[in-house]
Scaffold this motif. Structure first.
Motif, PDB file in Angstrom:
ATOM      1  N   PHE A 129       0.604  -1.330  -0.195  1.00 27.60           N
ATOM      2  CA  PHE A 129      -0.153  -0.291  -0.316  1.00 27.60           C
ATOM      3  C   PHE A 129       1.058   1.327   0.107  1.00 27.60           C
ATOM      4  CE2 PHE A 129      -3.764  -2.692   2.025  1.00 27.60           C
ATOM      5  CZ  PHE A 129      -4.122  -2.848   0.878  1.00 27.60           C
ATOM      6  N   TRP A 130       1.878   1.343   1.108  1.00 25.86           N
ATOM      7  CA  TRP A 130       2.774   2.273   0.563  1.00 25.86           C
ATOM      8  C   TRP A 130       4.076   2.496  -0.831  1.00 25.86           C
ATOM      9  CZ3 TRP A 130       8.637   1.796   0.956  1.00 25.86           C
ATOM     10  CH2 TRP A 130       9.120   3.308   1.096  1.00 25.86           C
ATOM     11  N   ARG A 131       4.299   1.683  -0.981  1.00 25.10           N
ATOM     12  CA  ARG A 131       4.879   1.657  -2.340  1.00 25.10           C
ATOM     13  C   ARG A 131       3.784   2.217  -3.309  1.00 25.10           C
ATOM     14  NH1 ARG A 131       8.950   2.830  -5.705  1.00 25.10           N
ATOM     15  NH2 ARG A 131       8.751   1.615  -7.059  1.00 25.10           N
ATOM     16  N   GLU A 132       2.278   1.698  -3.608  1.00 20.82           N
ATOM     17  CA  GLU A 132       1.902   1.837  -4.735  1.00 20.82           C
ATOM     18  C   GLU A 132       1.407   3.576  -4.338  1.00 20.82           C
ATOM     19  OE1 GLU A 132      -2.037   0.523  -3.004  1.00 20.82           O
ATOM     20  OE2 GLU A 132      -2.977   0.176  -5.860  1.00 20.82           O
ATOM     21  N   ASN A 133       1.052   3.899  -2.629  1.00 24.91           N
ATOM     22  CA  ASN A 133       0.353   5.505  -2.544  1.00 24.91           C
ATOM     23  C   ASN A 133       1.919   6.610  -3.636  1.00 24.91           C
ATOM     24  OD1 ASN A 133      -1.987   5.455  -2.035  1.00 24.91           O
ATOM     25  ND2 ASN A 133      -0.846   5.531   0.300  1.00 24.91           N
ATOM     26  N   ILE A 134       2.803   6.025  -3.067  1.00 28.23           N
ATOM     27  CA  ILE A 134       4.583   6.672  -3.863  1.00 28.23           C
ATOM     28  C   ILE A 134       3.940   6.401  -5.775  1.00 28.23           C
ATOM     29  CG2 ILE A 134       6.163   6.175  -3.906  1.00 28.23           C
ATOM     30  CD1 ILE A 134       7.407   5.464  -1.215  1.00 28.23           C
ATOM     31  N   LEU A 135       4.040   5.539  -5.744  1.00 29.99           N
ATOM     32  CA  LEU A 135       3.544   5.521  -7.314  1.00 29.99           C
ATOM     33  C   LEU A 135       2.858   6.141  -7.807  1.00 29.99           C
ATOM     34  CD1 LEU A 135       4.573   1.556  -8.419  1.00 29.99           C
ATOM     35  CD2 LEU A 135       6.463   4.005  -8.466  1.00 29.99           C
TER      36      LEU A 135
END
Length: 151
Positions: A129-135
């Motif tokens: 979820f954190w990586r998805e938000n960054i992308l």
């Protein structure tokens, strides 16, 4: 490839795998319970049974031998098996015999493994979820930059 799956499909897949895991655990538990008693009776040492197949009662359940019993070899069965249980024959004789495994130790190890696996799953989920938000933020900034440059 995982990025192409929607959240609904991911949740459905995780739910399916969780249900399959529970089903396997139930089936394995059923098979283990039915076969476990026979294995324990067959693995009894020849010198630690009641005379002529006498009936017996388990006085203390299977538990690990202490370090002292193993080192001093005061209890003979502890040198081989590391687990012991005490039985009382119908004649009144008390015998210590070896046993294969301690149920509560195995259950504790199982729940430790399950807890560790669950913690790993939660950590992985949070990381995704954190990586998805960054992308997502990068894409939004890129689109905003392109809109500013074109105007």
């Amino acid at each position: 490839m995982i990025e192409s799956c929607s959240k609904k499909r991911m949740l459905l897949g995780i739910t399916f795998l969780g249900g399959l895991t529970v089903l396997v655990l139930i089936i394995e538990s059923h098979w283990t319970d039915s076969a476990g008693g026979n294995i324990l009776v067959k693995s009894v040492e020849a010198n630690s049974t009641c005379l002529s197949g006498d009936e017996y009662e388990i006085v203390s359940e299977c538990h690990p031998c202490t370090e002292f019993e193993i080192a001093s070899q005061s209890v003979g069965v502890c040198t081989k098996a590391r687990f012991k249980e005490e039985i009382e024959c119908k004649s009144g004789e008390r015998i210590i015999r070896s046993c294969d495994r301690v149920a509560w130790l195995e259950e504790r190890a199982f729940w430790q493994f399950e807890s560790l696996t669950f913690a790993g799953a939660v950590l992985s989920c949070l990381t995704v979820f954190w990586r998805e938000n960054i992308l997502r933020q990068r894409v939004i900034r890129k689109i905003a930059r392109q809109l500013r440059n074109s105007a």
